[in-house]
Scaffold this motif. Structure first.
Motif, PDB file in Angstrom:
ATOM      1  N   LEU A 178       0.816  -1.211   0.000  1.00 38.09           N
ATOM      2  CA  LEU A 178       0.000   0.000   0.000  1.00 38.09           C
ATOM      3  C   LEU A 178       0.847   1.258   0.000  1.00 38.09           C
ATOM      4  O   LEU A 178       0.324   2.369  -0.068  1.00 38.09           O
ATOM      5  CB  LEU A 178      -0.923   0.022   1.226  1.00 38.09           C
ATOM      6  N   LEU A 206      -6.796  -4.913  -0.836  1.00 35.59           N
ATOM      7  CA  LEU A 206      -7.041  -3.846   0.120  1.00 35.59           C
ATOM      8  C   LEU A 206      -6.845  -2.517  -0.595  1.00 35.59           C
ATOM      9  O   LEU A 206      -5.788  -2.278  -1.191  1.00 35.59           O
ATOM     10  CB  LEU A 206      -6.081  -3.972   1.312  1.00 35.59           C
ATOM     11  N   ARG A 207      -7.875  -1.678  -0.567  1.00 36.46           N
ATOM     12  CA  ARG A 207      -7.837  -0.373  -1.234  1.00 36.46           C
ATOM     13  C   ARG A 207      -7.469  -0.504  -2.717  1.00 36.46           C
ATOM     14  O   ARG A 207      -6.708   0.291  -3.264  1.00 36.46           O
ATOM     15  CB  ARG A 207      -6.852   0.565  -0.534  1.00 36.46           C
ATOM     16  N   ASN A 637      -2.256  11.373  -1.379  1.00 33.15           N
ATOM     17  CA  ASN A 637      -3.194  11.249  -2.483  1.00 33.15           C
ATOM     18  C   ASN A 637      -2.565  11.627  -3.817  1.00 33.15           C
ATOM     19  O   ASN A 637      -2.835  11.011  -4.849  1.00 33.15           O
ATOM     20  CB  ASN A 637      -4.428  12.121  -2.227  1.00 33.15           C
ATOM     21  N   THR A 640      -0.513   8.727  -4.812  1.00 31.25           N
ATOM     22  CA  THR A 640      -1.377   7.634  -5.284  1.00 31.25           C
ATOM     23  C   THR A 640      -1.887   7.911  -6.695  1.00 31.25           C
ATOM     24  O   THR A 640      -1.911   7.026  -7.552  1.00 31.25           O
ATOM     25  CB  THR A 640      -2.567   7.461  -4.328  1.00 31.25           C
TER      26      THR A 640
END
Length: 706
Positions: A178, A206-207, A637, A640
């Motif tokens: 992650l 996950l996510r 963010n 990401t």
């Protein structure tokens, strides 16, 4: 597979107990690791002929939502996490299952205050966790070190060791995928994955990220049902029980050890002192400080030994499981809690009841509005005070005295029902204004004999059963005190408008905020000690009436939050009239503070300056923390989004970054980072930075700061 629980579980609850206890599930809508512990408690209770009720954080039954359960419904409640305070009127245990460093991750002081709201604690023999509690309760007259133990263990299923398939069971989340933090044992798992000895369980995705992608050993997710993990461990035959560094520092073992023992597996454990202290040579050990390659080889060597010597390995696992069943199995811990609970409750109560012996205590429940749902609750509080041997007064508005007497007389035997002039009314008996609260309190002080201990309960305050007794014990045992006070659990709303609970551990008597949670029930006053305040001050005060009494007096705290103050309504005292006729609370509080100041201006001003400095520092801390969180989230963010675009995943969009929410320091930080990322020559970048510094110095001088 061998049958479950081949050993008998016999248990008889002591007389007077219900055989029914609760456990708090903090996050009802999502599945978290605590759900596995909750499932094990439910299964163990059923095995013992008990019932475990799953509750939300307010103490409401999740199966049948309604009013919070009380001590009439449950023998006790187990609170598994420190992130919320106790908020229900049932005897509560908090499990001491977390290293101290975890509290700092959530914000240390609020979490520490949450701990102190509970009645008692359950140890898991962690020296670090137990030391942390002893430090918090040092000098506290309402708590004792833990008497009972509860381990993150289980009682069913417990399966006989047989070696299984001599594979290594491991379960977890591969956090590295992650991009948030390094997996605890990533390098070791990478090496073991190549050997074919490993079986990995955990979330597949996950996510939006497949966290175990590329691992040949990955199997599948396992449900948190209290059974599946144990069965898979038994099938594998070997369990890898590794600890995080905070757990090792606290000498606190993870649940994986107990799961492996219940599954009858051969345990390969790290250098955590807890395991060696309690299980000695019945476990196999590795030292994670030796480096990944060495550790992986040590683990592989243990597996090869077990496969070559299956009888000896099964015998070793059996010895370890025997220790588990005799000492650490959950049914044993629950049985000891139940067997000793009546005596323990009495031991804790004696801490304050003995000190309160001989005191005359009067509980005055303010119930000005018969149409308010709080009226019935105030009747129950008054009746409860009588049952505890205290005097109780239900104080109603004079206009409603006859009706209130008829309604409460039968429901509240032994409670004195008296009237007070809460409101001003017109000739049609309609309320036009609420009178100052100080007038109401002054009446009760004048009616009480000197030395009487007075506790006022406002309609928006919910007290726990032991609240009044603890205050009385603190005040009656100290004749030098004029009043005693408690911390309070404040029921407000968060930034999204959702219900929020937090412990207000300080007592800001001089706050200018009308909704500041000073309250009434936080205090117990000694009648006769406030002659000056009664003569010159109290009848002039409204929502700072308690402050006016306490500010020029001597008090001490119980160090315990034993009531809930609901500040979600317009007036924090819970006494409301028609909004059009309500006093302007902001103006009213400043009138109160000026009246308090009149008695001793120099003392008031000195305390006010200290409060202002303290409040300013708290605001700075909160702002910096909030803007720091926003900044961290924004860059995460952005990172990401960059990775998503690079990988062709256009569905990921970062949250917006609101610059006006950031402090100046973080705004400068963003600008410097953006400048550092722009493709420009180094000389030009240095020139831009130098210009920025010059502009900043000029701006500071213009503002008179530089």
């Amino acid at each position: 597979m061998p049958s479950h629980n081949d050993f008998p579980v016999t248990f008889n609850a002591p007389a007077g107990l219900l055989g029914r206890f609760g456990v708090i599930k903090l996050w009802p809508d999502i599945q978290v690791a605590e759900d596995e512990v909750i499932a094990r408690l439910v299964n163990t209770a059923k095995l013992m002929g008990l019932e475990c009720v799953i509750l939300d954080h307010m103490g409401r039954d999740l199966r049948n939502p309604g009013a919070p359960l009380t001590g009439r419904d449950l023998d006790f409640v187990i609170h598994l996490h420190f992130s919320t305070p106790k908020s229900y009127d049932v005897f509560s245990f908090l499990t001491l299952w977390n290293p101290t460093s975890f509290f700092h991750d959530f914000g240390y002081r609020p979490m520490a205050e949450n701990i102190l709201t509970h009645d008692d604690y359950l140890s898991c023999r962690s020296p670090g966790a137990d030391l942390h509690l002893r430090r918090l309760i040092h000098g506290d007259s309402t708590h004792l070190p833990p008497k009972f133990e509860l381990f993150h263990s289980l009682a069913t299923p417990v399966l006989k060791p047989d070696g299984g398939e001599w594979k290594i069971f491991y379960m977890g989340i591969n956090w590295e995928r992650l991009g948030e933090k390094q997996s605890r044992h990533q390098s070791v798992l990478n090496l073991l994955d190549e050997t074919g000895m490993l079986r990995i369980y955990g979330p597949d995705e996950l996510r939006g990220v497949k966290v175990w992608e590329g691992f040949q050993s990955y199997q599948r997710p396992l449900p948190f049902d209290g059974v599946s993990v144990i069965e898979e461990i038994h099938r594998a035959g070997i369990c890898l029980a590794l600890s995080s560094m905070p757990h090792k520092d606290a000498v606190l073992m993870s649940s994986r050890l107990f799961e492996g023992l219940a599954g009858g597996a051969l345990i390969i454990c790290d250098e955590n002192p807890w395991a060696r202290t309690h299980f000695g040579d019945t476990l196999l050990y590795v030292d994670l400080r030796d480096g990944a390659e060495t550790v992986a080889e040590q683990i592989a060597t243990h597996v090869r030994w077990a496969r070559a010597n299956p009888a000896e390995a099964v015998a070793l696992a059996t010895r370890a499981q025997d220790i588990f069943k005799s000492v650490f199995i959950m049914s044993r811990s629950l049985g000891e809690i139940y067997a000793g609970l009546p005596a323990r409750k009495q031991e804790l109560k004696s801490l304050w009841l003995d000190k309160a012996a001989g005191a005359t205590v009067r509980v005055v429940c303010l119930a000005p509005d018969m149409a308010d749902p709080a009226f019935d609750r105030q009747m129950e509080v008054a009746a409860g005070a009588v049952r505890q041997g205290f005097q109780a007064v239900l104080l109603v508005d004079g206009h409603d005295l006859d009706r209130a007497t008829g309604r409460a007389g039968q429901l509240c035997p032994g409670v004195e029902i008296r009237s007070a002039d809460f409101f001003q009314r017109n000739v049609a008996a309609q309320v036009v204004m609420r009178n100052r609260l100080g007038l109401v309190l002054r009446q009760e002080f004048l009616a009480a004999a000197d030395g009487t201990l007075l506790c006022f309960i406002a309609p928006n305050e919910t007290i726990f059963e032991d609240h009044v007794a603890m205050l009385a014990g603190t005040l009656h045992s100290r004749q030098d005190l004029d009043y005693a006070w408690t911390k309070a659990i404040i029921h407000g709303t968060d930034g999204l408008g959702d219900s929020h609970l937090a412990v207000e551990h300080s007592l800001d008597l001089l706050s200018g905020d009308p909704a500041a949670p000073v309250g009434l029930a936080r205090f117990m006053f000694r009648a006769g000690a406030f002659a000056t305040q009664l003569d010159y001050l109290l009848e002039s005060l409204d929502i700072r009436a308690a402050s006016g009494l306490a500010f020029y007096a001597t008090g001490a705290s119980t160090k315990r939050a034993s009531l809930i103050v609901d500040i979600r309504g317009k007036c924090h005292l819970g006494i409301r009239t028609d909004p059009a006729a309500e006093r302007k609370l902001g103006a009213e509080v400043w009138q109160d503070l000026e009246a308090i100041r009149d008695l001793d201006a120099p003392r008031f001003d000195a305390d006010q300056r200290e409060n202002q400095i303290r409040a300013h520092m708290q605001q700075l801390d909160a702002r910096n923390q909030a803007s720091g969180d926003i900044l961290h989230k924004a860059f995460h963010n952005l990172h990401t989004a960059y990775e998503a675009i690079r990988d062709g995943q256009k569905r990921l969009v970062p949250d917006a970054l609101y610059l006006d929410h950031l402090s100046r320091a973080n705004l400068r930080g963003i600008l410097m980072r953006l400048l550092g990322s722009l493709p420009m020559p180094g000389a030009l970048r240095r020139l831009v930075v130098a210009c920025m510094r010059v502009v900043r110095r000029v701006a500071r001088k213009l503002r008179g700061r530089g």
